[in-house]
Design a protein around this motif. Structure first.
Motif, PDB file in Angstrom:
ATOM      1  N   GLU A 171     -12.222 -48.910  13.657  1.00 17.46           N
ATOM      2  CA  GLU A 171     -12.856 -48.584  14.933  1.00 17.46           C
ATOM      3  C   GLU A 171     -14.187 -47.869  14.702  1.00 17.46           C
ATOM      4  OE1 GLU A 171     -13.526 -48.648  18.862  1.00 17.46           O
ATOM      5  OE2 GLU A 171     -11.821 -49.589  17.870  1.00 17.46           O
ATOM      6  N   ILE A 172     -14.210 -46.963  13.757  1.00 14.90           N
ATOM      7  CA  ILE A 172     -15.446 -46.245  13.427  1.00 14.90           C
ATOM      8  C   ILE A 172     -16.503 -47.213  12.923  1.00 14.90           C
ATOM      9  CG2 ILE A 172     -16.450 -44.579  11.815  1.00 14.90           C
ATOM     10  CD1 ILE A 172     -13.708 -43.089  11.981  1.00 14.90           C
ATOM     11  N   VAL A 173     -16.101 -48.153  12.068  1.00 13.69           N
ATOM     12  CA  VAL A 173     -17.038 -49.134  11.531  1.00 13.69           C
ATOM     13  C   VAL A 173     -17.624 -50.002  12.639  1.00 13.69           C
ATOM     14  CG1 VAL A 173     -17.216 -51.217  10.102  1.00 13.69           C
ATOM     15  CG2 VAL A 173     -16.096 -49.180   9.202  1.00 13.69           C
ATOM     16  N   ARG A 174     -16.781 -50.364  13.617  1.00  9.53           N
ATOM     17  CA  ARG A 174     -17.308 -51.155  14.737  1.00  9.53           C
ATOM     18  C   ARG A 174     -18.389 -50.387  15.486  1.00  9.53           C
ATOM     19  NH1 ARG A 174     -11.971 -53.344  14.866  1.00  9.53           N
ATOM     20  NH2 ARG A 174     -11.131 -51.596  16.077  1.00  9.53           N
ATOM     21  N   GLY A 175     -18.159 -49.097  15.705  1.00 10.52           N
ATOM     22  CA  GLY A 175     -19.171 -48.290  16.369  1.00 10.52           C
ATOM     23  C   GLY A 175     -20.428 -48.147  15.529  1.00 10.52           C
ATOM     24  N   ALA A 176     -20.258 -47.960  14.224  1.00 13.75           N
ATOM     25  CA  ALA A 176     -21.414 -47.841  13.332  1.00 13.75           C
ATOM     26  C   ALA A 176     -22.206 -49.132  13.288  1.00 13.75           C
ATOM     27  CB  ALA A 176     -20.938 -47.464  11.925  1.00 13.75           C
ATOM     28  N   ARG A 177     -21.521 -50.263  13.297  1.00 11.94           N
ATOM     29  CA  ARG A 177     -22.180 -51.569  13.284  1.00 11.94           C
ATOM     30  C   ARG A 177     -23.020 -51.766  14.541  1.00 11.94           C
ATOM     31  NH1 ARG A 177     -17.874 -55.663  13.806  1.00 11.94           N
ATOM     32  NH2 ARG A 177     -17.425 -55.162  11.630  1.00 11.94           N
ATOM     33  N   THR A 178     -22.487 -51.309  15.686  1.00 11.76           N
ATOM     34  CA  THR A 178     -23.225 -51.435  16.941  1.00 11.76           C
ATOM     35  C   THR A 178     -24.545 -50.669  16.889  1.00 11.76           C
ATOM     36  OG1 THR A 178     -21.180 -51.715  18.202  1.00 11.76           O
ATOM     37  CG2 THR A 178     -23.117 -51.003  19.424  1.00 11.76           C
ATOM     38  N   ALA A 179     -24.509 -49.494  16.249  1.00 14.24           N
ATOM     39  CA  ALA A 179     -25.709 -48.652  16.182  1.00 14.24           C
ATOM     40  C   ALA A 179     -26.691 -49.094  15.100  1.00 14.24           C
ATOM     41  CB  ALA A 179     -25.309 -47.203  15.925  1.00 14.24           C
TER      42      ALA A 179
END
Length: 258
Positions: A17-25
């Protein structure tokens, strides 16, 4: 550019989940690699968990054998370890706690942190104090939810909105998500609250990219000098699972020194 994002606990679903958020940014051409500690707490909630998490994350980076990286993002809000990691690796290290607070200070005079359990307040307040941004914090408010409860989206949003109103009443003009597991919530609550909401994971990724692009890294002049050469005995552990996204980046390699 490759950024390594370390989860502060052993829950792999949270890393994803954290990686998905980081990828978005992350910007175009930035690869995000998520790392999960091989040992430590399944969720970091309290001083004991935090110190265990710090040691596990440092061991994770010390034993990392994956592709070279250009920066490290520490995805544990209020957790310990950032100063040790800055001694350990030769690339910029950005902690989501101070990254979110610094950006919040650019958006309003005072900000509030909405976190998980109330017991996390002391750690978060200490972390903000060390980072030099505590004087702008109006309040740190707990939702009463444990880290592992954040998977219930409806319950999390309702608890966040209630806690956010307490932070607003205390004078907060900007809100900060006080847990990496809340990443993505800013998109659903910001408009309802009528306040800017800063996600620490996204803030840390963008600051890490900026430091790399500017050619800046941790000073070795004093506080973050490389560790004193000596024999150190580490416990067991090793590389945790990783997930990647984006395109391959080329830059100076990340490496640990003890």
């Amino acid at each position: 550019m490759r950024i390594v994002v370390t989860n502060c606990n052993t829950t792999r679903e949270m890393t994803e989940e954290i990686v998905r958020g980081a990828r978005t940014a992350a910007g175009t051409g930035t690869t995000v690699t998520g790392l999960t500690p091989a040992w430590g707490p399944e969720s970091a909630e309290g001083w004991l968990d935090s110190y265990l998490s710090a040691a596990a994350v440092m061991d994770l980076l010390r034993t990392y054998r994956g592709p070279a990286y250009d920066a490290v993002v520490l995805a544990g809000f209020g957790e310990h370890g950032r100063e040790g990691v800055r001694e350990l690796v030769d690339v910029p290290v950005v902690d989501i706690t101070e990254a979110a607070a610094h950006l919040a200070c650019l958006l309003g005079r005072r900000y509030g942190v909405v976190t998980t359990l109330e017991r996390s307040r002391g750690q978060i307040e200490d972390s903000l104090e060390t980072a030099g941004v505590a004087r702008n914090c109006a309040a740190v408010v707990g939702t009463g939810l444990g880290v592992l409860d954040l998977g219930d989206a409806a319950r999390t949003e309702a608890a966040f909105l209630a806690a956010a109103e307490q932070a607003r009443a205390a004078g907060a003009e900007v809100l900060v998500l006080g847990c990496a597991g809340m990443t993505g919530l800013e998109r659903t609550v910001g408009e309802k609250l009528g306040l800017p909401v800063v996600d620490g994971v996204g803030a840390a990724v963008k600051l890490a990219e900026s430091l790399v692009e500017l050619g800046l890294t941790t000073s070795r002049a004093g506080s973050y000098a490389r560790p004193v050469a000596k024999r150190r005995t580490w416990g067991g552990g090793g590389c945790g699972g990783e997930s990647t996204s984006g395109s391959e980046g080329i830059g100076r390699p990340g490496r640990a020194g003890v």
